[in-house]
Structures are given as structure tokens and as C-alpha cells.
Design a protein around this motif. Structure first.
Motif, PDB file in Angstrom:
ATOM      1  N   ASN A  76       1.895   2.339   2.430  1.00  0.00           N
ATOM      2  CA  ASN A  76       1.244   1.965   1.337  1.00  0.00           C
ATOM      3  C   ASN A  76       2.261   0.844   0.616  1.00  0.00           C
ATOM      4  N   TRP A  95      -5.815  13.792  -3.821  1.00  0.00           N
ATOM      5  CA  TRP A  95      -5.322  12.621  -3.795  1.00  0.00           C
ATOM      6  C   TRP A  95      -5.954  11.899  -4.957  1.00  0.00           C
ATOM      7  N   CYS A  96      -5.523  10.764  -5.384  1.00  0.00           N
ATOM      8  CA  CYS A  96      -6.325   9.668  -6.484  1.00  0.00           C
ATOM      9  C   CYS A  96      -7.312   9.561  -5.957  1.00  0.00           C
ATOM     10  N   GLY A 126       4.401   6.324  -4.152  1.00  0.00           N
ATOM     11  CA  GLY A 126       3.084   6.717  -4.838  1.00  0.00           C
ATOM     12  C   GLY A 126       3.491   8.022  -5.527  1.00  0.00           C
ATOM     13  N   CYS A 139      -3.005   2.134  -1.681  1.00  0.00           N
ATOM     14  CA  CYS A 139      -2.584   2.942  -2.971  1.00  0.00           C
ATOM     15  C   CYS A 139      -3.414   2.387  -4.254  1.00  0.00           C
ATOM     16  N   CYS A 191       2.906  11.595  -1.103  1.00  0.00           N
ATOM     17  CA  CYS A 191       1.371  11.723  -1.011  1.00  0.00           C
ATOM     18  C   CYS A 191       0.829  12.128   0.359  1.00  0.00           C
ATOM     19  N   CYS A 221      -8.022   6.725  -2.997  1.00  0.00           N
ATOM     20  CA  CYS A 221      -6.983   6.688  -2.208  1.00  0.00           C
ATOM     21  C   CYS A 221      -7.376   6.528  -0.630  1.00  0.00           C
TER      22      CYS A 221
END
Length: 361
Positions: free
Chosen positions: A127, A22-23, A131, A205, A57, A26
Motif C-alpha cells: 500500500n 481493519w479500517c 499503515g 490504504c 496491518c 481497507c
């Protein structure tokens, strides 16, 4: 039946060898750890636990849980989870979805798993944005949200996941947010409920909708804008200095001040998780004038779908011996031999051969 004796595990036992993708920053990371902390407290057995997700996501979740899992197709996770539960009611099912996956293409499937009351925990990560597909507005995006698909700002009225769940007939509805220390408590309450337990989890997010929940969910400084509900306890927030009361003339909630801790004199409501009317009021309270209602909003169990199916199966098969061969040969049947032009008839004696226009069955 599976042995329900608590199974001893630690957080590490639920972690996989997969790289968590994941980013950075996150909110999904915090939710993952909350779930991995919760399962040992529940005494859950990885061999009896299944995580099922759709697309998005949040739906990478099954890769990161050391248990069984399915990463399925867009919006259809509730249907697949229902099939898994019916096939083996002893399994502990956790359904993972997002506001886009669960409330757009999957809204129909989510509605039916809730109204049927299939016994599973449903975590909807909200979120307020798409995403995975690069930031388009989602069914829960607020009016005015600017995105690649709404460059001038969204004019859609957003869906409210908890209100949707109540409207679909859910018997358990709760809310939490990604970095809250109380999220495991909410998940444990959902697991204790027998039936479809719906938990909306507000999730940050950091790339496409950063800090949209900071007014009530930032790590520090937002506690005064959170109303954490507890069954049988007064609806107090802001350190007990304010509470939620009912305007008895307009039949709607209002914020009241509490002096010297005397919440009864201020008319503060006591939370009753079985009161569906008050649950609707809590999920519809507009944030800003009111705090964000969190925790278990509604919990009123009824018989589960899979229990009813099992009972129906038992009744329909009572006193009967299973005989597949007899079932397949019941009525008029034909067996085709090696020579397709010369079928061998198994038609009951005395009925003759079929005419040329009669179909084989």
C-alpha cells in the motif's frame, strides 16, 4: 506423507469467529475474501494449511483464516516459515507480509527465502505506506509522498517489490490488486508453482494513502491501463487496440497501436512466463507511458530447498542406526553425582583423572 486428494470446503469453512479488524474500506478485506474463495478451488485442507505473518496491518491475516497460523515478529516471518516447512514439508505454507514488514527490517529474510526457493506462497501487500504505525513513508512510497516522517515529501527512490524478487532469484513472480476479480487466478497459479511463489498485491490504504493506485486499479474505468499477462498470448491491453512491442534498436519496450486486431503485424510480443529477461522488462516499465503489468510475470521452476535438505538428510543417515545415548557418551564425558565435589568419572579406563585445570565435557 499427507493425502493430496482435494478436500471439499466452502468459503465459510475458512472464516473464523474473530472480528475482522481493519479500517472500513481497507483493501485487505478484498484480499482476505479472494484467498478464502481460492482455497476451496484448490481443494486445500485447513488441517494442512498454515498462514504465517510478520507485523503490520496485513499481518493480522492468520487470525481470520480457519487454519493453523503464526502471527510472528517484525520482518521475520520468512525465517519462521522456512523452519515450519523444513519441519514438515507436507504443510501448505502461505506467508503474508507488507511493503514495510517485508522490504525494510524483513528485506534480508525475504531475500533468502526467495533465493533458497522454499516451497510456499508469499503474498506481499503493497500500500506504499506504513499503515499500522500511523502513516509514515515506507520503502515503496513514491518520491514526493508526504507523511509524518516526510512532511515536505519523500526524496527516497522507492523499491519495486517484483523487481526485488526477481533480483533475489525468485522463480515465480506475479502481480495483482486487491479488488481485482482476477486475483484468485493469480493465487492459484502461485499455488501450482513448486517453489517460492512471490505475489505482489497492490492494496488501497483508505486512511493514509487513499486511492494511490486508482490510475489502474479503481473498480471501473481503469481497465485500459491494465496489461493482464497470459502465457502464450500477445501482450494486449485497452480492449486489444494497443500492445507491447520491443524497440529492437534501443532494446526496450514500446506501446504500439493494433489495427483490425492484427497484433502480429504490429509486432506485439507474445508472453513467455519462462523468459526472465522479459519479466525484468515488464516489472520496470514505468506506469503512465505504459500500462501496469499484472498476472504471472515469471514462472520457471527449479528444485526446492526443502527437497534438497531432505535428500541430504537421507544420504547422511543411510545405513546408520539412530542411537542418541551413544552419541552423547562419545569421547570424554563426565557424570556429576549428588555430591558435586565428588564427580563420578566416565573417562575411558587407563586415562586417569583430569587435572584441576581440565574442563569437564
Amino acid at each position: 506423507m499427507n493425502d493430496m486428494t482435494p478436500f471439499a470446503t466452502t468459503l465459510k469453512d475458512w472464516e473464523t469467529d474473530q472480528e475482522v479488524r481493519w479500517c472500513p474500506g481497507c483493501g485487505d478485506y478484498a484480499i482476505l475474501k479472494a484467498v478464502q474463495r481460492t482455497l476451496p478451488q484448490l481443494g486445500a485442507n485447513p488441517a494442512n494449511t498454515v498462514f504465517i505473518s510478520g507485523i503490520g496491518c496485513s499481518s493480522r491475516f492468520p487470525y481470520y483464516m480457519e487454519s493453523y497460523g503464526f502471527h510472528t515478529i517484525h520482518g521475520r516471518a520468512p525465517a519462521i516459515a522456512t523452519g515450519v516447512k523444513l519441519a514438515n514439508p507436507d504443510l501448505d505454507i502461505w506467508l503474508v507480509t507488507g511493503d514495510g514488514d517485508g522490504l525494510s527490517i524483513g528485506g534480508n529474510h525475504l531475500m533468502h527465502v526467495l533465493r533458497r526457493n522454499v516451497n510456499m506462497q508469499i503474498m506481499l501487500f503493497n500500500n506504499e505506506i506504513y499503515g499500522l504505525t500511523k502513516g509514515q513513508y515506507s520503502p515503496t512510497s513514491r518520491e514526493g509522498t508526504k507523511s509524518p516522517t516526510t512532511p515536505l515529501g519523500s526524496y527516497d527512490h522507492p523499491a519495486r517489490p517484483a523487481a526485488f524478487a526477481l533480483g533475489a532469484g525468485a522463480r515465480f513472480v506475479a502481480r495483482g490488486f486487491d479488488v481485482s476479480k482476477k486475483l484468485p487466478e493469480v493465487l492459484m497459479a502461485a499455488h501450482a508453482h513448486q517453489g517460492a511463489a512471490f505475489v505482489e498485491i497492490f492494496q488501497n490504504c483508505v486512511v493514509y494513502n487513499k486511492d494511490v493506485f486508482d490510475d489502474f486499479a479503481q473498480p471501473k474505468g481503469a481497465e485500459d491501463r491494465q496489461l493482464w499477462l497470459e502465457n502464450g498470448q500477445p501482450m494486449l491491453f485497452a480492449g486489444g487496440t494497443q500492445g507491447i512491442a520491443l524497440d529492437r534498436h534501443l532494446l526496450r519496450p514500446m506501446v504500439v497501436s493494433v489495427e483490425n486486431g492484427d497484433w502480429e503485424a504490429a509486432g506485439v510480443l507474445v508472453h513467455d512466463v519462462s523468459n526472465r529477461t522479459v519479466a525484468h522488462m515488464l516489472v520496470e516499465m514505468p506506469f503512465g507511458p505504459f500500462p501496469m503489468a499484472l498476472g504471472v510475470l515469471y514462472d520457471d521452476p527449479r528444485p526446492t530447498f526443502e527437497a534438497a535438505v531432505a535428500q541430504e538428510r537421507a544420504q547422511s543417515s543411510a545405513g546408520k542406526e539412530p542411537d542418541l545415548a551413544r552419541l552423547l557418551s562419545k569421547g570424554q564425558t563426565w557424570t556429576v553425582g549428588d555430591n558435586a565435589a565428588d564427580p563420578v568419572s566416565t573417562r575411558p579406563p587407563g586415562q586417569g583423572a583430569p587435572n584441576a585445570d581440565e574442563p569437564l565435557t
